[in-house]
Enzyme design. Structure first.
Site, PDB file in Angstrom:
ATOM      1  N   ASP A   1       0.884  -1.139   0.194  1.00 42.75           N
ATOM      2  CA  ASP A   1      -0.053   0.182  -0.270  1.00 42.75           C
ATOM      3  C   ASP A   1       0.424   1.713  -0.306  1.00 42.75           C
ATOM      4  O   ASP A   1       2.225   1.432   0.598  1.00 42.75           O
ATOM      5  CB  ASP A   1      -1.413  -0.163   0.846  1.00 42.75           C
ATOM      6  CG  ASP A   1      -1.603   0.893   1.033  1.00 42.75           C
ATOM      7  OD1 ASP A   1      -2.784   1.620   0.493  1.00 42.75           O
ATOM      8  OD2 ASP A   1      -1.478   2.018   2.329  1.00 42.75           O
TER       9      ASP A   1
ATOM     10  N   ASP B   1      -1.910  -0.370   5.739  1.00 48.22           N
ATOM     11  CA  ASP B   1      -1.720  -0.009   7.100  1.00 48.22           C
ATOM     12  C   ASP B   1      -3.250   0.065   7.632  1.00 48.22           C
ATOM     13  O   ASP B   1      -3.578   0.265   8.847  1.00 48.22           O
ATOM     14  CB  ASP B   1      -0.881   0.856   7.536  1.00 48.22           C
ATOM     15  CG  ASP B   1      -1.566   2.378   6.433  1.00 48.22           C
ATOM     16  OD1 ASP B   1      -2.160   1.699   5.839  1.00 48.22           O
ATOM     17  OD2 ASP B   1      -2.032   3.594   7.220  1.00 48.22           O
TER      18      ASP B   1
ATOM     19  N   ASP C   1      -7.078  -1.983   3.479  1.00 44.61           N
ATOM     20  CA  ASP C   1      -5.762  -2.834   3.234  1.00 44.61           C
ATOM     21  C   ASP C   1      -6.090  -4.054   4.090  1.00 44.61           C
ATOM     22  O   ASP C   1      -5.443  -5.173   3.331  1.00 44.61           O
ATOM     23  CB  ASP C   1      -4.531  -3.044   4.194  1.00 44.61           C
ATOM     24  CG  ASP C   1      -3.971  -1.728   3.004  1.00 44.61           C
ATOM     25  OD1 ASP C   1      -3.998  -1.240   1.779  1.00 44.61           O
ATOM     26  OD2 ASP C   1      -4.110  -1.060   3.792  1.00 44.61           O
TER      27      ASP C   1
END
Length: 794
Positions: free
Chosen positions: A318, A548, A552
């Site tokens: 990410d 995080d 996700d």
């Protein structure tokens, strides 16, 4: 609110289109209470469904699978033999492995619980023409709700009036909150950072973007490489040894052995073929690897993730909060003639709110620092207005009088100044084209403002992100970015961290996409990240996911190794298999390196297990042909298993070398190698057994003791040849391996010489067998090196 208590007789539902009336029209009455109840009963509550099975049922389910069946069969056989202590030890291993699996499954349920906790508990809704506060679970499509500063959006909604600053990063991954007005759709779980708005509910419960994310987390599942390896090893051993046992029993029947000899022979063969300690050794090796990683700030929440790190060849990362700091910062300041960088920042800081939740103002004030460089006193401050897209400040000028400062969108501010320089427009266009958020700052007297400069903001990469990408590339791991941010912004960060490659065009994840196809996947939603991970896995890759946020979580759960950074949300941490407890990303490289060491130890044990289990059943068959009787008893086989498993499990501490490239389980190659090494050990054992039968004229009891000693010594020889991929003397074993090896040799030798639980053998014969085993190990090593090289066991 309970539907039965709050229904309004004769209430009618206004058309949904009425909620979309313009802001100048009278405020809609909202749904009638009885219509809201009807929709609630029809569509269900605004909550993610809880499909969790009862804990006891889930726990018992862990005992019903191929590997538990293997251990359960061993327990049953030990009980038949009356070996209750051995049965208890194996049963403890069975329960231990089941408990670990149960704990891993609970991680998924913990993730769902964390997701649910992020939803708003109550909502302000307009029903029957009045505003009410109701539990968020009772919202229905068509409801009119009010969202305001500091609140969490309780369902998917469409704004119909007002302006708000929305932080949707939890679901979209956007690094910068968005300005939202009438017509904008937003999702359940979004945080209101500024303003107030009226919105209409468009979806609730499992139909929301949030609900679909929770469902992905619940259903995400991938069988770990370690689990596949265990199952394949057990399958291959079952097929090979099962066929040998049939031949063995058939030959015993052909020899007309009595039933009271055939049954112990059968039990001995079955015990010889079951790798009892295989699952426990895999777990122990991973646990020791996890312990090492914990010391460097990597917490393993699923032990299988340690082994998976060794095989990972693709890392999906990410952007926001993972490769970047997740904190808006001033990147560039372009002062215009008559101003310098400190002056522009000082002016912008005066026109920024002190405190509050506006990330732009916080970034500007942080960049300006404590000293503004201008002797002023703030007289008036007007915070940012989404309608005008500017904020204003009036300060006392150093030379007397007042000074007006405006900060905001470039086009708006440029329209308020006397004459914006041409260079300013070009600079603004250049910065915006690079994906930065651009602010303009103007100052002067009202009606005579002068453009002071431009400020570009972005979410900067972490200091160690570029080094991480570089080092992972050197280890054979390809990194790709998957982010909900805009392509231009994502491309800037990608180049900064060394991800050179094309950006995937918008429109979802392409069919059959591979890691080498694109370096950046931008504008992706949680289900897109999940689909991306699955697409890579279907292409044969072992995928890691680093993130995080809750957006996700599905991908973190689906990936073979999900990694949550230290600043991750509880949702991300509970979905991940590893959590970095220290700032930065160095833990990912540490996990890969330690995982490859763990893999080598597990590989050695697996190869040893295949070698031993094949040679033991083969030797029983050869011994039956040579002597006409069972060459080993169930008791002797139990002794071999107990002493040998301690040596085998000590390999989880051995000194090994990590590979330079991702590892892969090649069970077929391991089976061939184990079979070859087993045949070599069989030749050694058979040769010495024939010497004992023909030259020494040992009786059946002495031959059984000799067979016991030969199996133990032969297993020692193949253990030392198998532990090194190169020459046997290329590395020194760990202290625990040496201690276990010496203990195994001493126990077997003492039992054989003293005649404990077996017929005594001359000490000279035992010593001679040990020397022969050492010579055999050196000779076998010359065959092993080219064999391992050809089978790519490295």
């Amino acid at each position: 609110m309970h539907c039965a208590d709050s229904a309004t007789p004769g209430g009618t539902s206004p058309p949904l289109a009425a909620a979309a009336a313009s802001a100048t029209a009278p405020l809609p009455d909202g749904l009638a209470s009885d219509e809201a109840c009807r929709r609630l009963q029809s569509m269900g509550p605004n909550a993610t469904p809880d499909t969790t099975a009862r804990p006891m049922r889930r726990a018992l389910g862990k005992l019903w699978a191929p590997v538990p069946w293997m251990l359960e069969a061993a327990v049953a056989l030990q009980l038949v033999l009356g070996k209750f202590s051995e049965a208890a030890i194996i049963a403890a291993l069975l329960v231990f492995n089941a408990a670990l699996s149960f704990i891993q499954e609970n991680r998924a349920h913990a993730t769902l619980a964390a997701l649910r906790s992020r939803l708003a508990l109550t909502a302000s809704v307009r029903r029957d023409g009045i505003w009410k506060s109701v539990p968020a679970a009772e919202l229905v499509p068509g409801d009119l709700v009010k969202i305001s500063l500091g609140g969490v959006v309780a369902a998917d909604v469409r704004l119909i009036d007002g302006e708000v600053l929305l932080d949707q990063s939890m679901l979209t991954g956007e690094s910068i909150p968005i300005e939202a007005g009438p017509g904008v759709h937003t999702f359940a779980g979004a945080l209101v950072r500024r303003g107030e708005a009226l919105a209409q509910v468009t979806a609730t419960g499992a139909r929301t973007q949030f609900g679909r994310t929770a469902e992905l987390v619940r259903t995400a599942h991938v069988v770990s490489s370690q689990q596949k390896a265990v199952l394949h090893v057990v399958r291959n051993l079952a097929i090979c040894n099962g066929a040998l046992i049939v031949v063995l029993v058939s030959y015993a029947h052909f020899l007309a052995l009595p039933v009271d000899e055939i049954i112990p022979l059968l039990l001995t063969a079955v015990l010889a073929s079951i790798p009892v300690a295989l699952p426990a050794t895999f777990t122990l090796a991973s646990a020791l690897g996890a312990r090492v990683l914990a010391k460097v700030g990597v917490l393993s929440t699923r032990l299988s993730a340690v082994d998976e790190a060794a095989s990972m060849d693709t890392l999906c990362a990410d952007k926001t909060g993972t490769l970047t700091e997740n904190e808006l910062a001033v990147t560039t300041v372009r002062p215009l003639p008559g101003f310098d960088v400190p002056h522009v920042l000082a002016l912008a800081a005066l026109a920024s709110s002190d405190g509050g939740q506006d990330p732009v103002d916080a970034a500007v004030r942080k960049a300006a620092g404590a000293t503004t460089g201008i002797a002023t006193q703030l007289l008036k401050f007007v915070p940012f207005d989404p309608a005008t897209k500017i904020c204003q400040a009036t300060v006392s000028a150093a030379a007397g009088g007042t000074q007006h400062i405006i900060k905001g969108a470039y086009l708006v501010v440029a329209g308020l100044v006397r004459a914006a320089p041409t260079a300013a427009a070009a600079a603004a266009a250049e910065l915006e084209g690079q994906g930065f958020r651009v602010l303009a700052v103007a100052t002067g007297n009202e009606g005579a403002l002068q453009l002071a400069g431009l400020i570009a903001l972005s979410d900067p990469p972490r200091a160690d992100s570029a080094a991480l990408v570089r080092e992972l590339h050197g280890l054979g791991v390809r990194t790709v970015m998957a982010t909900g941010d805009a392509p231009a912004t994502a491309a800037i960060v990608a180049r900064a961290v060394g991800l050179d490659g094309p950006v995937c065009p918008p429109g979802g994840i392409p069919q059959g996409v591979r890691p080498e196809s694109f370096a950046v996947f931008a504008g992706v939603l949680p289900e897109d990240k999940y689909k991306l991970v699955k697409a890579f896995q279907e292409a044969g890759h072992v995928v890691g996911m680093c993130g995080d946020g809750a957006n996700d979580a599905p991908a973190l759960r689906q990936a073979q190794i999900g990694i949550a950074v230290s600043t991750a949300t509880d949702v991300a941490k509970s979905a991940a298999g590893m959590v970095l407890t220290e700032p930065g990303l160095a833990g990912i490289v540490a996990a890969v390196k330690e995982g490859r060491l763990t893999y080598q130890r597990i590989l050695t044990y697996t190869l040893n297990s295949i070698t031993k289990k094949i040679v033991q059943v083969l030797f029983l068959t050869v011994g039956l042909v040579i002597t006409g009787h069972a060459i080993l008893t169930p008791l002797l086989m139990v002794l071999i298993m107990v002493t040998g498993d301690f040596l085998g499990m000590s390999l989880t501490t051995d000194n090994v070398r990590a590979s330079t490239q991702p590892n892969a389980w090649r069970i077929g190659s391991l089976t061939i190698a184990g079979l070859a090494m087993g045949i070599g050990e069989l030749l050694f054992c058979t040769s010495v057994l024939l010497f004992g039968a023909d030259r020494m004229r040992f009786d059946t009891g002495a031959l059984r003791t000799l067979a016991f000693v030969l199996i133990v010594f032969g297993n020692q020889a193949t253990t030392y040849t198998n532990r090194e991929r190169r020459r046997i003397w290329s590395s020194f074993p760990s202290m625990w391996v040496i201690i276990s090896s010496v203990g195994d040799l001493l126990i077997a030798s003492v039992l054989a010489i003293a005649g404990i639980a077996m017929t005594a053998l001359p000490a000279a014969m035992v010593a001679g067998a040990l020397v022969a085993a050492m010579v055999f190990a050196v000779l076998l090593d010359f065959i092993k090196v080219p064999l391992f090289r050809r089978l790519r066991i490295a």
